[in-house]
Design a protein around this motif. Structure first.
Motif, PDB file in Angstrom:
ATOM      1  N   GLU A  39      46.938  20.560  22.698  1.00  0.00           N
ATOM      2  CA  GLU A  39      48.386  20.434  22.509  1.00  0.00           C
ATOM      3  C   GLU A  39      49.090  20.072  23.813  1.00  0.00           C
ATOM      4  OE1 GLU A  39      49.548  24.073  20.595  1.00  0.00           O
ATOM      5  OE2 GLU A  39      48.425  23.615  18.781  1.00  0.00           O
TER       6      GLU A  39
ATOM      7  N   ARG B 224      37.553  28.599  20.334  1.00  0.00           N
ATOM      8  CA  ARG B 224      38.524  27.504  20.272  1.00  0.00           C
ATOM      9  C   ARG B 224      38.247  26.465  21.346  1.00  0.00           C
ATOM     10  NH1 ARG B 224      43.882  29.844  23.380  1.00  0.00           N
ATOM     11  NH2 ARG B 224      42.677  31.068  24.851  1.00  0.00           N
TER      12      ARG B 224
ATOM     13  N   THR C 178      49.931  36.492  25.627  1.00  0.00           N
ATOM     14  CA  THR C 178      50.555  35.350  24.966  1.00  0.00           C
ATOM     15  C   THR C 178      49.529  34.684  24.047  1.00  0.00           C
ATOM     16  OG1 THR C 178      49.879  33.776  26.665  1.00  0.00           O
ATOM     17  CG2 THR C 178      51.954  34.957  27.032  1.00  0.00           C
ATOM     18  N   GLU C 179      49.998  33.704  23.311  1.00  0.00           N
ATOM     19  CA  GLU C 179      49.110  33.010  22.385  1.00  0.00           C
ATOM     20  C   GLU C 179      47.894  32.433  23.111  1.00  0.00           C
ATOM     21  OE1 GLU C 179      48.981  33.218  19.311  1.00  0.00           O
ATOM     22  OE2 GLU C 179      47.437  31.710  18.988  1.00  0.00           O
ATOM     23  N   ARG C 180      48.130  31.871  24.317  1.00  0.00           N
ATOM     24  CA  ARG C 180      46.958  31.270  24.972  1.00  0.00           C
ATOM     25  C   ARG C 180      46.190  32.236  25.854  1.00  0.00           C
ATOM     26  NH1 ARG C 180      49.935  26.870  29.046  1.00  0.00           N
ATOM     27  NH2 ARG C 180      51.379  28.369  29.928  1.00  0.00           N
ATOM     28  N   SER C 181      46.768  33.401  26.172  1.00  0.00           N
ATOM     29  CA  SER C 181      46.007  34.349  26.997  1.00  0.00           C
ATOM     30  C   SER C 181      45.381  35.467  26.167  1.00  0.00           C
ATOM     31  CB  SER C 181      46.895  34.940  28.096  1.00  0.00           C
ATOM     32  OG  SER C 181      47.774  35.922  27.577  1.00  0.00           O
ATOM     33  N   ARG C 182      45.685  35.472  24.862  1.00  0.00           N
ATOM     34  CA  ARG C 182      45.081  36.477  23.991  1.00  0.00           C
ATOM     35  C   ARG C 182      43.574  36.275  23.947  1.00  0.00           C
ATOM     36  NH1 ARG C 182      44.149  36.546  18.417  1.00  0.00           N
ATOM     37  NH2 ARG C 182      45.234  34.565  18.116  1.00  0.00           N
TER      38      ARG C 182
ATOM     39  N   ARG D  89      40.390  36.173  22.199  1.00  0.00           N
ATOM     40  CA  ARG D  89      39.966  36.047  20.814  1.00  0.00           C
ATOM     41  C   ARG D  89      38.540  36.528  20.601  1.00  0.00           C
ATOM     42  NH1 ARG D  89      43.845  32.791  22.020  1.00  0.00           N
ATOM     43  NH2 ARG D  89      45.285  31.964  20.458  1.00  0.00           N
TER      44      ARG D  89
ATOM     45  N   HIS E 263      36.711  40.552  22.715  1.00  0.00           N
ATOM     46  CA  HIS E 263      37.906  41.031  23.413  1.00  0.00           C
ATOM     47  C   HIS E 263      37.684  42.357  24.115  1.00  0.00           C
ATOM     48  CE1 HIS E 263      38.521  43.721  20.020  1.00  0.00           C
ATOM     49  NE2 HIS E 263      38.208  42.691  19.256  1.00  0.00           N
TER      50      HIS E 263
ATOM     51  N   GLU F 254      50.741  34.860  33.450  1.00  0.00           N
ATOM     52  CA  GLU F 254      50.100  34.671  32.154  1.00  0.00           C
ATOM     53  C   GLU F 254      48.608  34.404  32.378  1.00  0.00           C
ATOM     54  OE1 GLU F 254      51.697  31.422  29.886  1.00  0.00           O
ATOM     55  OE2 GLU F 254      50.532  31.921  28.100  1.00  0.00           O
TER      56      GLU F 254
END
Lengths: 217, 217
Positions: free
Chosen positions: A44, A70, B8-12, B14, B17, B160
């Motif tokens: 993105e 991802r 954040t969405e990109r530092s979560r 997945r 964990h 972040e």
């Protein structure tokens, strides 16, 4: 295999080009010396870098990870920049400006592909284990089919990129050699430690030769 | 400084964990242990990764390079992903699938800024030298103004990102512990060598204490 990579707009060495190289022998030696790599990709419109291990087989580098990742999904058929770098030492000069490091690095550009065929995927992963620890794979419990499904293997042809190398002592300004300042190199290197056996190893199972030294460095 | 980075969405984290962390103490310790880093950025929609050295001061990481460097020019006010990773060992399991590595890594996201003010730039570069070799900068020939002009210093706020760590022995499938296969860990670590003096050092100039061990690892 061609002996040198073609020089492209993005692989052309702009700065300190005397330290650069496009020949495969130099590039391959660095790739083979350091499995740790950084895979850069765009998602993105934003940059991502994932550390992972790479291994080289002929004209390709490969890396792997979970099919759920991802980073690997994003790498499927998308452009990547793969970077390998080895720090060999700190070069202490007589001015702050001339401090530098001795190092070897490779940067590769290209489009990553997914190794889809299960038999080829298995062969690549076996080669990965044996690349670091020659002969180990054949002595392991055979992989389960579901394990293979959960693993994604990516490849990148070694076609565009360059190496960069720096070694030796400091290069100071001519007049600075008259200063009573200690200059020199502080070497750093990767050290392989003695293998630490799993406490759950069965009695009588001894350390295999391949575990005494991974094929790196 | 806040003690943990917001997720954040990109530092979560997945995958795996349980091996991840967003607390600053963990992140800072990894940044401080390994100056070698990879800076990822996007140029004309394509990914680039540049290896360089980072140093941390408080809530920022910094890196530097020539003002002529396209990588640094591209980093001016643009988004980067900065990655630091340390390989601590190879984990040899009883199946290929459970082979892994012990490692520590940090991934930071954000917009890099250029340190424009000459006095601040000088202070940052002095801190870089002293970060690795405490007290060295004050003993050097003072920097020339033109050297400073040719050097670009970039900074990134630590706001972040995340850390990821893995240590310990292999985790095999329960039934595989019955197999007579050697499993364990092959440790790797960075070794600091004895300082190599520049042959052009003046007589009587001895190795300073700071050159015996850079502050890494």
């Amino acid at each position: 295999m061609s002996e040198s990579l073609a020089v492209t707009e993005r692989s052309r060495l702009r700065r300190l080009h005397e330290r650069g190289a496009h020949d495969r022998a130099t590039i391959d030696a660095i790739l083979d010396a350091q499995p740790l790599c950084s895979v850069g990709y765009v998602m993105e419109g934003k940059p991502y870098v994932t550390p992972t291990l790479q291994w080289r087989e002929g004209d390709h580098v490969y890396w792997h990870g979970s099919s759920a990742s991802r980073a690997l999904r994003a790498g499927k058929g998308t452009e990547v920049c793969l970077s390998v770098s080895i720090l060999d030492g700190f070069v202490l000069a007589r001015s702050g400006f001339h401090h530098t490091v001795n190092s070897r690095s490779v940067t590769l550009f290209g489009t990553a592909f997914v190794v889809e065929d299960p038999a080829e995927k298995l062969a690549r992963l076996a080669a990965f284990v044996n690349h670091l620890f020659p002969g180990r794979y054949e002595g392991l419990r055979p992989d389960h089919p579901q394990d293979l499904k959960g693993t994604m293997v990516l490849g990148l042809p070694i076609t565009e990129g360059s190496a960069k190398l720096r070694s030796g002592g400091p290069n100071d300004e001519p007049e600075d050699y008259a200063l009573p300042i200690w200059a020199g190199v502080v070497p750093v290197s990767l050290q392989i430690g003695a293998p630490i056996p799993d406490p759950r190893n069965l009695p009588g199972v001894s350390v295999p030769d391949h575990a005494r030294k991974p094929r790196i460095g």
